[in-house]
Design a protein around this motif. Sequence first.
Motif, short mmCIF file in Angstrom:
data_model
loop_
_atom_site.label_atom_id
_atom_site.label_comp_id
_atom_site.label_asym_id
_atom_site.label_seq_id
_atom_site.Cartn_x
_atom_site.Cartn_y
_atom_site.Cartn_z
N GLY A 1 26.13 -21.12 -14.05
CA GLY A 1 26.22 -22.52 -13.67
C GLY A 1 25.91 -23.45 -14.82
N PRO B 1 30.39 -19.32 -14.90
CA PRO B 1 30.53 -20.60 -14.20
C PRO B 1 29.77 -20.60 -12.87
CG PRO B 1 32.53 -19.29 -13.99
CD PRO B 1 31.67 -18.56 -14.97
N ALA B 2 29.47 -21.79 -12.38
CA ALA B 2 28.72 -21.92 -11.14
C ALA B 2 29.44 -21.29 -9.96
CB ALA B 2 28.45 -23.40 -10.85
N GLU B 3 30.77 -21.25 -10.01
CA GLU B 3 31.55 -20.68 -8.89
C GLU B 3 31.68 -19.16 -8.99
OE1 GLU B 3 34.44 -22.38 -11.98
OE2 GLU B 3 32.55 -22.97 -11.00
N ALA B 4 31.06 -18.54 -9.97
CA ALA B 4 31.11 -17.08 -10.09
C ALA B 4 30.56 -16.44 -8.81
CB ALA B 4 30.31 -16.61 -11.29
N SER B 5 31.17 -15.38 -8.38
CA SER B 5 30.73 -14.70 -7.16
C SER B 5 29.48 -13.86 -7.44
CB SER B 5 31.84 -13.80 -6.62
OG SER B 5 32.05 -12.70 -7.49
N PRO C 1 22.87 -20.28 -8.43
CA PRO C 1 23.57 -21.05 -7.40
C PRO C 1 23.25 -20.51 -6.01
CG PRO C 1 25.04 -20.61 -9.25
CD PRO C 1 23.78 -19.81 -9.51
N HIS D 1 24.81 -19.62 -3.42
CA HIS D 1 25.56 -18.55 -2.78
C HIS D 1 25.25 -17.17 -3.35
CE1 HIS D 1 28.00 -19.56 -6.31
NE2 HIS D 1 28.50 -18.34 -6.24
#
Length: 282
Positions: free
Chosen positions: A40, A69-73, A100, A102
């Motif tokens: 992130g 990135p922040a959207e990485a799973s 993050p 999630h």
Amino acid sequence: MAIRIDGKRLAEIVRKEVAQEVEALTARGIVPHLAVLLVGDDPASEVYVRQKAKAAQEVGIRSTVRHLPAEASEDEVLAEVAALADDEDVDGILVQLPLPRHISEARVLEAIPPEKDVDGFTPVNMGRMLTGVGEYFVPCTPQGVLRILRETGVPLRGKRAAVIGRSNIVGKPTALLLLAEDMTVTVLHSRSERPEEVTREADVLVVAVGRPHLVTRSYVKPGAVVVDVGINRLEDGRLVGDVHPEVEEIAGWITPVPGGVGPMTVAMLLANTHLAAVRRRA
């Protein structure tokens, strides 16, 4: 007035010690390697990561930063940790928290091999620290707190300590370290009733809750050593601790904020990384 404990000066002493040890290790062809994983774009986390990387390089420790990135799973983060775990050239793995929302911090920390867990946060390291069995890494901030207490020269054995805060990162491990020093330790938290009655009996008071100026002079035994782990940013931009400035009037020793525990946390990370390299490769 309390004596201020200069965390910056003490951290510099630790860094010089680590630099000498790293130099000796490097002469044998072993360069300690710290890998930091940042997920992130949290500005504070980015600053902390840069500070750690710079500090590592200054003592001769190789430092690499992996940035997702922040959207990485969660699976992508776990795969990155697994790759670092399998890399024989990497001695220490540090996952910058918080992650993050999630992503499960517990799952990610559990994926770090105990022998590379230089933050000391994995369940295996925590369990070994609790039992005193096997090799383990002491979490950096609690380790820094203990080094600060020893710097004062105040006897710890048989004395009373109070720790305000029960986090896995600071409160609980700090209490364990003080128990290992043969202190009588009480841990207090947000549900504790009449905490002042306990803290006023403490020869050592460690505060780590993240509430600006929570602890006032009514909490403190005259002459006590007060270690303020908290760091809070006020609306006017000032950084303050969990301990009110008026406590300096009654305490015997106190750590300032900033410039107290914070520098020691980074210094102890460097010491843990060197230790990891020694255990793994020397």
